[in-house]
Design a protein around this motif. Structure first.
Motif, PDB file in Angstrom:
ATOM      1  N   TRP A 163       0.831  -1.202   0.000  1.00 16.97           N
ATOM      2  CA  TRP A 163       0.000   0.000   0.000  1.00 16.97           C
ATOM      3  C   TRP A 163       0.865   1.253   0.000  1.00 16.97           C
ATOM      4  O   TRP A 163       1.945   1.278   0.586  1.00 16.97           O
ATOM      5  CB  TRP A 163      -0.929   0.018   1.220  1.00 16.97           C
ATOM      6  CG  TRP A 163      -1.796  -1.197   1.302  1.00 16.97           C
ATOM      7  CD1 TRP A 163      -1.613  -2.284   2.097  1.00 16.97           C
ATOM      8  CD2 TRP A 163      -2.958  -1.474   0.514  1.00 16.97           C
ATOM      9  NE1 TRP A 163      -2.588  -3.223   1.871  1.00 16.97           N
ATOM     10  CE2 TRP A 163      -3.432  -2.751   0.903  1.00 16.97           C
ATOM     11  CE3 TRP A 163      -3.652  -0.770  -0.471  1.00 16.97           C
ATOM     12  CZ2 TRP A 163      -4.566  -3.335   0.341  1.00 16.97           C
ATOM     13  CZ3 TRP A 163      -4.780  -1.351  -1.035  1.00 16.97           C
ATOM     14  CH2 TRP A 163      -5.229  -2.615  -0.626  1.00 16.97           C
ATOM     15  N   GLN A 164       0.348   2.278  -0.640  1.00 11.95           N
ATOM     16  CA  GLN A 164       1.045   3.548  -0.694  1.00 11.95           C
ATOM     17  C   GLN A 164       1.125   4.149   0.706  1.00 11.95           C
ATOM     18  O   GLN A 164       0.189   4.043   1.499  1.00 11.95           O
ATOM     19  CB  GLN A 164       0.278   4.510  -1.616  1.00 11.95           C
ATOM     20  CG  GLN A 164       1.154   5.292  -2.559  1.00 11.95           C
ATOM     21  CD  GLN A 164       0.333   6.058  -3.569  1.00 11.95           C
ATOM     22  OE1 GLN A 164      -0.331   5.464  -4.396  1.00 11.95           O
ATOM     23  NE2 GLN A 164       0.373   7.361  -3.494  1.00 11.95           N
ATOM     24  N   VAL A 165       2.266   4.761   1.007  1.00 13.58           N
ATOM     25  CA  VAL A 165       2.444   5.427   2.298  1.00 13.58           C
ATOM     26  C   VAL A 165       2.135   6.906   2.126  1.00 13.58           C
ATOM     27  O   VAL A 165       2.589   7.546   1.174  1.00 13.58           O
ATOM     28  CB  VAL A 165       3.884   5.236   2.818  1.00 13.58           C
ATOM     29  CG1 VAL A 165       4.085   5.985   4.129  1.00 13.58           C
ATOM     30  CG2 VAL A 165       4.191   3.754   2.996  1.00 13.58           C
ATOM     31  N   LEU A 166       1.344   7.452   3.043  1.00 11.70           N
ATOM     32  CA  LEU A 166       0.983   8.868   2.965  1.00 11.70           C
ATOM     33  C   LEU A 166       2.223   9.730   3.116  1.00 11.70           C
ATOM     34  O   LEU A 166       3.065   9.489   3.984  1.00 11.70           O
ATOM     35  CB  LEU A 166      -0.033   9.216   4.063  1.00 11.70           C
ATOM     36  CG  LEU A 166      -1.401   8.516   3.950  1.00 11.70           C
ATOM     37  CD1 LEU A 166      -2.269   8.864   5.147  1.00 11.70           C
ATOM     38  CD2 LEU A 166      -2.100   8.913   2.652  1.00 11.70           C
ATOM     39  N   SER A 167       2.343  10.723   2.254  1.00 10.60           N
ATOM     40  CA  SER A 167       3.517  11.586   2.236  1.00 10.60           C
ATOM     41  C   SER A 167       3.768  12.220   3.601  1.00 10.60           C
ATOM     42  O   SER A 167       2.853  12.739   4.242  1.00 10.60           O
ATOM     43  CB  SER A 167       3.332  12.685   1.181  1.00 10.60           C
ATOM     44  OG  SER A 167       4.456  13.530   1.145  1.00 10.60           O
ATOM     45  N   THR A 175      -4.621   3.000  -0.927  1.00 15.97           N
ATOM     46  CA  THR A 175      -4.303   2.976  -2.349  1.00 15.97           C
ATOM     47  C   THR A 175      -3.135   2.027  -2.600  1.00 15.97           C
ATOM     48  O   THR A 175      -2.105   2.134  -1.927  1.00 15.97           O
ATOM     49  CB  THR A 175      -3.911   4.387  -2.844  1.00 15.97           C
ATOM     50  OG1 THR A 175      -4.970   5.293  -2.545  1.00 15.97           O
ATOM     51  CG2 THR A 175      -3.642   4.375  -4.339  1.00 15.97           C
ATOM     52  N   PRO A 176      -3.281   1.084  -3.534  1.00 16.56           N
ATOM     53  CA  PRO A 176      -2.160   0.179  -3.829  1.00 16.56           C
ATOM     54  C   PRO A 176      -0.912   0.958  -4.238  1.00 16.56           C
ATOM     55  O   PRO A 176      -1.004   2.005  -4.879  1.00 16.56           O
ATOM     56  CB  PRO A 176      -2.689  -0.673  -4.991  1.00 16.56           C
ATOM     57  CG  PRO A 176      -4.172  -0.627  -4.841  1.00 16.56           C
ATOM     58  CD  PRO A 176      -4.481   0.750  -4.327  1.00 16.56           C
ATOM     59  N   CYS A 177       0.233   0.455  -3.847  1.00 19.75           N
ATOM     60  CA  CYS A 177       1.503   1.099  -4.178  1.00 19.75           C
ATOM     61  C   CYS A 177       1.630   1.259  -5.693  1.00 19.75           C
ATOM     62  O   CYS A 177       1.415   0.306  -6.449  1.00 19.75           O
ATOM     63  CB  CYS A 177       2.658   0.259  -3.637  1.00 19.75           C
ATOM     64  SG  CYS A 177       4.295   0.870  -4.093  1.00 19.75           S
ATOM     65  N   LYS A 178       1.975   2.465  -6.132  1.00 16.18           N
ATOM     66  CA  LYS A 178       2.081   2.733  -7.562  1.00 16.18           C
ATOM     67  C   LYS A 178       3.342   2.134  -8.177  1.00 16.18           C
ATOM     68  O   LYS A 178       3.393   1.890  -9.381  1.00 16.18           O
ATOM     69  CB  LYS A 178       2.069   4.244  -7.803  1.00 16.18           C
ATOM     70  CG  LYS A 178       0.742   4.915  -7.474  1.00 16.18           C
ATOM     71  CD  LYS A 178       0.799   6.406  -7.758  1.00 16.18           C
ATOM     72  CE  LYS A 178      -0.534   7.072  -7.449  1.00 16.18           C
ATOM     73  NZ  LYS A 178      -0.491   8.537  -7.696  1.00 16.18           N
ATOM     74  N   VAL A 179       4.353   1.909  -7.349  1.00 11.51           N
ATOM     75  CA  VAL A 179       5.622   1.400  -7.873  1.00 11.51           C
ATOM     76  C   VAL A 179       5.546  -0.100  -8.154  1.00 11.51           C
ATOM     77  O   VAL A 179       5.960  -0.575  -9.213  1.00 11.51           O
ATOM     78  CB  VAL A 179       6.776   1.709  -6.899  1.00 11.51           C
ATOM     79  CG1 VAL A 179       8.079   1.077  -7.379  1.00 11.51           C
ATOM     80  CG2 VAL A 179       6.946   3.218  -6.751  1.00 11.51           C
ATOM     81  N   CYS A 180       5.006  -0.867  -7.192  1.00 12.43           N
ATOM     82  CA  CYS A 180       4.931  -2.327  -7.370  1.00 12.43           C
ATOM     83  C   CYS A 180       3.541  -2.788  -7.788  1.00 12.43           C
ATOM     84  O   CYS A 180       3.302  -3.992  -7.930  1.00 12.43           O
ATOM     85  CB  CYS A 180       5.347  -3.040  -6.087  1.00 12.43           C
ATOM     86  SG  CYS A 180       4.220  -2.793  -4.684  1.00 12.43           S
TER      87      CYS A 180
END
Length: 230
Positions: A163-167, A175-180
């Protein structure tokens, strides 16, 4: 967790266990190590050992979104937008690629200190002869990087959480991680060559795992024999 993953984890943890007591009444960590030692596939065993050693050493520092932004500020900006409304923007993809290369360099440095690595990189008896025989360019670098992937395959953006980490925080978003793309894993390095090397490593690990499982069945008899109970 699958049975295979469970066995892999038990075997990896056993290699770093502080309790290697031999008991005739119960199965302990030492039983797994005895079984692994009896398995006739040393290269696969050494991959397990590498993973154990990696688990016990200091890891490369994970880069946060803020780290990537700071790195982006040090490299040329990119032009974005439609014709007539173009703007200069931070090259975040370029910064992440640069960060990944920095992490790869640090990963190689750490791997180079692990005791099991020389056996796996042995040009005569390790994994390297297979890679060289395939005619791959830079065989040593590719093998080292793929071994690094086996030791630590977590996505460098989400740290394997998917999962995406909040900035600016350590809080996961929904939100699923955009990189992986939500897999939690980074891709095997070096494209097709890297995937071929990884598959070869997996075959060796599979054989070592199967051999250890078979050998584990005979460990109780070995222990009783050693104790003079047979």
């Amino acid at each position: 967790m699958t049975a295979t993953a469970d066995f892999d984890e038990r075997l990896t943890l056993a290699a770093s266990s502080s309790d290697l007591t031999v008991s005739l009444e119960r199965r302990g960590d030492v039983d797994l190590l005895i079984a692994a030692g009896k398995a006739p596939f040393p290269v696969g065993r050494m991959v397990y050992q590498l993973m154990t050693e990696w688990g016990g050493c200091a890891k490369p520092k994970r880069l946060t979104h803020e780290d990537i932004q700071r790195l982006a500020e040090t490299i040329p900006r990119v032009t974005m937008g439609k014709k007539g409304r173009k703007v200069q923007a931070l090259d975040l993809p370029g910064a992440r690629a640069a960060a990944e290369e920095l992490l790869a360099t640090e990963r190689r440095r750490i791997l180079g200190r692990l005791k099991s690595l020389p056996a796996l990189m042995d040009p005569h008896a390790g994994l390297l002869p297979w890679v060289v025989a395939r005619g791959m360019a830079d065989p040593s670098v590719k093998l080292l990087d793929v071994l690094g992937w086996w030791a630590d395959r977590n996505c460098t953006a989400c740290n394997g959480t998917m999962w995406q980490v909040l900035s600016g925080t350590n809080v996961q978003s929904k939100t699923p991680c955009k990189v992986c793309h939500g897999s939690g894993r980074r891709p095997v390095p070096h494209g097709e060559d890297g995937r071929a090397i990884s598959e070869h490593i997996e075959r060796n690990v599979d054989r070592a795992r199967a051999g250890a499982r078979r050998a584990l069945k005979s460990v109780p008899l070995l222990k009783h024999f050693a104790a003079g109970k047979v």
